[in-house]
Design an enzyme around this catalytic site. Structure first.
Site, PDB file in Angstrom:
ATOM      1  N   ASP A 178       0.945  -1.010  -0.102  1.00  0.00           N
ATOM      2  CA  ASP A 178      -0.076   0.533   0.298  1.00  0.00           C
ATOM      3  C   ASP A 178       0.643   1.212  -0.350  1.00  0.00           C
ATOM      4  OD1 ASP A 178      -2.755   1.333   0.342  1.00  0.00           O
ATOM      5  OD2 ASP A 178      -1.724   1.571   2.025  1.00  0.00           O
ATOM      6  N   ASP A 226      -7.304  -1.716   4.933  1.00  0.00           N
ATOM      7  CA  ASP A 226      -5.937  -2.981   4.117  1.00  0.00           C
ATOM      8  C   ASP A 226      -6.430  -4.484   4.367  1.00  0.00           C
ATOM      9  OD1 ASP A 226      -4.717  -1.126   2.387  1.00  0.00           O
ATOM     10  OD2 ASP A 226      -3.433  -0.123   3.994  1.00  0.00           O
ATOM     11  N   ASP A 236      -0.959  -1.164   6.157  1.00  0.00           N
ATOM     12  CA  ASP A 236      -1.281  -0.309   7.654  1.00  0.00           C
ATOM     13  C   ASP A 236      -3.065   0.482   7.528  1.00  0.00           C
ATOM     14  OD1 ASP A 236      -1.311   2.170   6.009  1.00  0.00           O
ATOM     15  OD2 ASP A 236      -1.588   3.097   7.620  1.00  0.00           O
TER      16      ASP A 236
END
Length: 636
Positions: free
Chosen positions: A316, A512, A508
């Protein structure tokens, strides 16, 4: 004496075997060979039956019973009259449990330390409004309610996540973040549960219940890690049948060539299954413990095995590749709107958002002294934006496409590389945009380079941010494969399609969680308390550093190498000694005793998983210049 009695009570078979052995030798010394023989035969036969029952249970659960070699060895030694050797084999198998417990405790020392330090008692201040009142009542940490004011005395553990009320305090957070130096917190800052208070008593106000606090989340992860034994079973099953077949073949050949059935028993007493049954589990537990010491909680040995084999990595962007703390750099109002007005309305709406950009907007409004109004209604569309009613006006803050669907006059901005924008609409009219910048973490480019140097063939970025921002960050950290403007479901689909496998995913945020759960190995950056992501992930990084990803992969690979090496040491020594035993040079009793040293060698080697070489990140030239090579963790 008491310690010996506790050991006998914990491992009764060991005590019984030693007692039977003493009686057998005593009967022999008293010239009563028949009685000693029958005692040994009956005792060993009973142990064989008990072992076979356990093997059947293992087979029913789908596990190959490695104890079949020991059973055949016991039966064969009894058949040829080597009942002392059969007693030694019983002692070896029963002693294996004690040896496994010792090695397991040694291997899980760091994990156990986390559990042992779990806060249990809290001092709740009875009259918190009285400034000088320290009248407290002790309650279990689980009974602390949000809002309770607590007294934390010097050297005590903070029981729940809390806000510091005292002017300042010093805390040791090493068990949570791995940071060895004490940190100073000031009034209003958050203090994490599990932190050890310094030399002065402080007051804190509980922000979360014990079960929801940072340390308890870590404890839950540790318990899950300790209970996982899946890869151990797979490793044992992988070697069990070939090793059993080879051992029986060597023993049968020795019997056939010599014509002496004793030779069959002499060979089999050296066919030790302990490197498979004990050494491999100890290596995996050691890897889990080493990772915990490095600030990474890995949820079980199966994850370690996957980490060791990772061939693709996906990240990410916001909060993972970048600092996750975007700062406002510009306010661009539309015609008819004032910059402070746009910022104030956006900050009011973003009070109800968990998105990382929302924090930057709220912080900017506070820094400028803008009064933020409360909303009478608010809702969030995950990954898209928020809608709130502020002083009777409907305010929308979010991505350009989302805002444009509600305010058709929305105009996209031209942004510099690395910038992101939150678009604002008021009552269906475009009000402007807030431009924020979130810099890459200083270690990101080095971590990406390290992964490429260590057989990770593909590195990609999966993000919901706009293409220009994502591509600029990707270029600055060395990632060419950038997939942007993705919804959570699209991230999951792309992660499933990535090749080669296994795939590592690092993220995080709450958004996600689906892709972390879908990846072969999901790692959550858990230092900032993304609980949903941590629950879905295979491993959680407790420090706010991407360098721990390299640590996790390196520890996984080292652990798997140690586990296989321990197995091969045991198997190699066993087969070598079995071949020597085919010549008749190793009597059955000596062989049974020698087998213990083979087991010990394999298990001691397995404990090498507790230590390993330091991970050194390569120097990479980034947008700010050269990043020096740095150790990601210390060895051992």
């Amino acid at each position: 004496m008491n310690r010996a009695l506790r050991a006998i009570a914990r491992y009764p078979v060991i005590g019984a075997t030693v007692l039977v052995g003493i009686v057998v030798f005593s009967l022999q010394a008293a010239d009563m060979p028949t009685a000693s023989t029958w005692l040994a035969v009956v005792y060993v036969a009973g142990f064989v039956v008990w072992t076979i029952i356990g093997m059947v249970r293992d087979v029913v659960r789908g596990h190959v019973g490695l104890d079949v070699l020991a059973v055949i060895a016991m039966v064969s030694t009894l058949a040829v009259g080597e009942y002392i050797a059969s007693l030694i084999i019983v002692l070896m198998l029963s002693g294996g449990e004690a040896l496994e417990d010792y090695a397991g405790r040694r291997a899980t020392r760091e994990l156990t330390a986390l559990l042992d330090r779990s806060p249990r008692i809290a001092h709740v201040i009875e009259h918190p409004d009285a400034v000088d009142s320290d009248q407290v009542r002790d309650v279990p940490a689980d009974d602390v309610a949000v809002g309770d004011v607590l007294l934390v005395r010097p050297a005590e553990i903070v029981p729940v996540d809390a806000e510091l009320l005292t002017e300042a305090g010093s805390f040791d957070e090493s068990s949570i973040t791995g940071e060895s130096m004490p940190v100073t917190r000031t009034a209003g800052e958050e203090v994490l549960s599990g932190a050890v208070n310094g030399q002065r008593a402080v007051r804190v106000r509980a922000l979360r219940r014990s079960a929801d606090s940072q340390y308890q989340q870590i404890v839950a992860l540790v318990r899950e890690a300790q209970e996982s034994r899946a890869p151990v079973v797979r490793l044992a099953d992988r070697f069990a049948i070939p090793f059993t077949a080879a051992s029986l073949a060597i023993a049968g050949a020795a019997w056939g060539l010599s014509g002496d059935p004793t030779r069959f028993a002499e060979v089999l007493v050296l066919a030790t299954p302990c490197p498979l049954l004990i050494a491999a589990p100890v290596a995996f537990l050691g890897g889990l413990s080493r990772a915990a010491k490095a600030g990474v909680i890995i949820k079980g040995g199966a994850v370690i095995e996957q980490l060791a084999r990772v061939r693709s990595a996906a990240f990410d962007k916001t909060g993972t590749l970048t600092e996750g703390r975007p700062d406002l750099v510009d306010v661009r109002p539309a015609d008819g709107f004032d910059p402070d007005e746009v910022l104030g309305l956006a900050a009011a709406a973003e009070q109800y958002s968990s998105h990382v950009l929302a924090e930057g907007i709220r912080r900017a409004a506070a820094d400028r002294g803008i009064v933020v109004s409360a909303a009478t209604e608010a809702r969030e569309a995950a990954t898209n934006g928020v809608t709130a009613v502020i002083d009777g006006r409907t305010v929308v803050v979010g991505k350009p496409a989302y805002v444009a669907s509600l305010a058709p006059d929305t105009e996209r901005l031209s942004l510099e590389p690395g910038q992101a924008a939150a678009y604002v609409a008021v009552d269906g009219r475009f009000a402007g945009a807030l431009v924020l910048a979130d810099d890459p973490r200083p270690e990101t480019a080095s971590v990406v380079a390290w992964l490429r140097e260590h057989d990770v063939e593909r590195v990609t970025m999966l993000t919901g941010d706009a293409h220009p921002t994502a591509e600029a960050i990707g270029r600055s950290v060395g990632i060419d494969d950038v997939r942007a403007e993705l919804l959570p479901g699209q991230k999951v689909l792309l992660a499933a399609q990535l090749r080669p496998r296994p795939v590592l995913m690092v993220g995080d945020g709450v958004n996600d969680a689906p892709v972390l759960a879908a990846a072969d190995v999901g790692i959550a950056m858990g230092a900032k308390g993304a609980t949903a992501a941590g629950d879905a992930a295979s491993a959680v990084i407790l420090q706010d550093s991407l360098a721990k990803v390299a640590d996790a992969v390196a520890i996984g690979r080292h652990t798997l190498r140690v586990a296989f090496a321990a197995i091969w040491i045991g198997i190699g020594l066993s087969i070598g000694l079995m071949l020597i035993a085919t010549t008749g040079l190793i009597p059955a009793v000596a062989g049974a005793l020698t087998q213990e040293f083979v087991d010990l060698a394999a298990i001691l080697y397995a404990l090498r998983a507790l230590t390993g070489p330091a991970v050194t990140l390569p120097a990479v030239a980034g947008p700010e210049g050269s990043v020096p090579a740095t150790p990601a963790q210390t060895s051992g």
